[in-house]
Design an enzyme around this catalytic site. Structure first.
Site, PDB file in Angstrom:
ATOM      1  N   LYS A   9       0.814  -1.275   0.099  1.00 29.91           N
ATOM      2  CA  LYS A   9      -0.060   0.112   0.066  1.00 29.91           C
ATOM      3  C   LYS A   9       0.825   1.177   0.163  1.00 29.91           C
ATOM      4  O   LYS A   9       2.260   1.537   0.260  1.00 29.91           O
ATOM      5  CB  LYS A   9      -1.127  -0.050   1.196  1.00 29.91           C
ATOM      6  CG  LYS A   9      -1.991  -1.285   1.197  1.00 29.91           C
ATOM      7  CD  LYS A   9      -2.949  -1.161   2.468  1.00 29.91           C
ATOM      8  CE  LYS A   9      -3.776  -2.194   2.490  1.00 29.91           C
ATOM      9  NZ  LYS A   9      -4.836  -1.822   3.481  1.00 29.91           N
ATOM     10  N   TYR A  49     -12.508  -1.615  -3.554  1.00 28.05           N
ATOM     11  CA  TYR A  49     -13.080  -1.753  -2.088  1.00 28.05           C
ATOM     12  C   TYR A  49     -14.586  -2.011  -1.993  1.00 28.05           C
ATOM     13  O   TYR A  49     -15.121  -1.431  -1.004  1.00 28.05           O
ATOM     14  CB  TYR A  49     -12.327  -1.080  -1.216  1.00 28.05           C
ATOM     15  CG  TYR A  49     -11.161  -1.224  -0.610  1.00 28.05           C
ATOM     16  CD1 TYR A  49     -10.670  -2.521  -0.004  1.00 28.05           C
ATOM     17  CD2 TYR A  49     -10.041  -0.791  -1.153  1.00 28.05           C
ATOM     18  CE1 TYR A  49      -9.346  -2.797   0.490  1.00 28.05           C
ATOM     19  CE2 TYR A  49      -8.596  -1.077  -0.671  1.00 28.05           C
ATOM     20  CZ  TYR A  49      -8.410  -2.139   0.029  1.00 28.05           C
ATOM     21  OH  TYR A  49      -7.305  -2.532   0.555  1.00 28.05           O
ATOM     22  N   GLU A 126     -10.253 -10.480  -6.800  1.00 32.49           N
ATOM     23  CA  GLU A 126      -9.153  -9.456  -6.727  1.00 32.49           C
ATOM     24  C   GLU A 126      -7.898  -9.688  -7.636  1.00 32.49           C
ATOM     25  O   GLU A 126      -7.262  -8.773  -8.205  1.00 32.49           O
ATOM     26  CB  GLU A 126      -8.495  -9.574  -5.385  1.00 32.49           C
ATOM     27  CG  GLU A 126      -9.750  -9.001  -4.221  1.00 32.49           C
ATOM     28  CD  GLU A 126      -9.209  -9.002  -2.958  1.00 32.49           C
ATOM     29  OE1 GLU A 126     -10.061  -8.481  -2.304  1.00 32.49           O
ATOM     30  OE2 GLU A 126      -8.205  -9.699  -2.668  1.00 32.49           O
TER      31      GLU A 126
HETATM   32  P1  IDP Z   1      -8.232  -6.357   6.142  1.00 31.88           P
HETATM   33  O1  IDP Z   1      -7.320  -5.569   5.272  1.00 31.88           O
HETATM   34  O2  IDP Z   1      -7.668  -6.817   7.252  1.00 31.88           O
HETATM   35  O3  IDP Z   1      -8.921  -7.423   5.447  1.00 31.88           O
HETATM   36  P2  IDP Z   1     -10.733  -4.783   6.141  1.00 31.88           P
HETATM   37  O4  IDP Z   1     -11.688  -4.893   7.143  1.00 31.88           O
HETATM   38  O5  IDP Z   1     -11.125  -5.597   4.718  1.00 31.88           O
HETATM   39  O6  IDP Z   1      -9.428  -5.438   6.745  1.00 31.88           O
HETATM   40  O7  IDP Z   1     -10.591  -3.228   5.590  1.00 31.88           O
HETATM   41  C1  IDP Z   1      -9.953  -2.951   4.334  1.00 31.88           C
HETATM   42  C2  IDP Z   1      -8.974  -1.951   4.778  1.00 31.88           C
HETATM   43  O8  IDP Z   1      -9.730  -0.860   5.230  1.00 31.88           O
HETATM   44  C3  IDP Z   1      -7.867  -2.153   5.759  1.00 31.88           C
HETATM   45  O9  IDP Z   1      -6.822  -3.013   5.384  1.00 31.88           O
HETATM   46  C4  IDP Z   1      -7.665  -0.844   6.006  1.00 31.88           C
HETATM   47  O10 IDP Z   1      -6.573  -0.258   5.131  1.00 31.88           O
HETATM   48  C5  IDP Z   1      -9.050  -0.006   5.845  1.00 31.88           C
HETATM   49  N1  IDP Z   1      -9.652   0.146   7.120  1.00 31.88           N
HETATM   50  C6  IDP Z   1     -10.471  -0.663   7.903  1.00 31.88           C
HETATM   51  N2  IDP Z   1     -10.923  -0.378   8.753  1.00 31.88           N
HETATM   52  C7  IDP Z   1     -10.805   0.879   9.057  1.00 31.88           C
HETATM   53  C8  IDP Z   1     -10.935   1.920   9.927  1.00 31.88           C
HETATM   54  O11 IDP Z   1     -11.525   1.737  11.197  1.00 31.88           O
HETATM   55  N3  IDP Z   1     -10.358   3.255   9.646  1.00 31.88           N
HETATM   56  C9  IDP Z   1      -9.677   3.449   8.552  1.00 31.88           C
HETATM   57  N4  IDP Z   1      -9.485   2.496   7.700  1.00 31.88           N
HETATM   58  C10 IDP Z   1      -9.888   1.140   7.917  1.00 31.88           C
END
Ligand code: IDP
Ligand code: MG
Length: 132
Positions: A9, A49, A126
């Site tokens: 990222k 996303y 993906e």
């Molecule tokens: P993951 O990447 O561990 O699968 P997901 O819940 O799928 O997590 O969320 C996708 C991405 O969204 C995360 O990797 C992170 O970059 C972002 N994200 C998730 N939760 C938050 C939050 O509460 N605040 C800001 N960004 C978040």
């Protein structure tokens, strides 16, 4: 052999962590089979996303993922999907297990340095998103 998608990222490319992260993948037994450096538009980040579009962090996430270069990579290994999730650790680096990538280099819950497909179904969507 199973394939999964990872993305290095913008927070990680910005801090010159590309070589380090690729080395962690290879040392953990993943084969790098496809890779490129690119930038996403906010719209493209939004499409990637899409599953999170109702979440409160969707705007912040798509701004962030379109803020700088990213490196999507297809990794191959037995049990690649689950093993990569273990290697990267929990979403929030503060909660990621010791020694995981997000524990080591992640900055915060948004800027957590690496993406990894969370299931066979996600990987099947993906991988062609970036490597059609
Ligand atoms: P993951 O990447 O561990 O699968 P997901 O819940 O799928 O997590 O969320 C996708 C991405 O969204 C995360 O990797 C992170 O970059 C972002 N994200 C998730 N939760 C938050 C939050 O509460 N605040 C800001 N960004 C978040
Ligand atoms: Mg996810």
């Amino acid at each position: 052999m199973e394939k999964t998608l990872t993305i290095i990222k913008p927070d990680a490319t910005e801090r010159d962590l590309l070589g380090h992260i690729l080395n962690r993948f290879e040392k953990a037994g993943f084969k790098i089979v496809e890779m490129k450096m690119m930038n996403l538009s906010k719209d493209e980040a939004g499409r990637f996303y899409e599953v999170h579009k109702e979440r409160p962090f969707y705007g912040e996430l798509t701004d962030y993922m379109s803020s700088g270069p990213i490196v999507p990579i297809v990794l191959e290994k037995d049990n690649a999907i689950a093993d990569l999730r273990l290697l990267i650790g929990a979403t929030d680096p503060a909660e990621a297990a010791s020694g995981t990538l997000r524990d080591e280099v992640g900055m915060d819950k948004g800027r957590n340095s690496v993406h990894a497909s969370d299931s066979l179904e996600s990987a099947a969507i993906e991988i062609p998103f970036f490597f059609g």
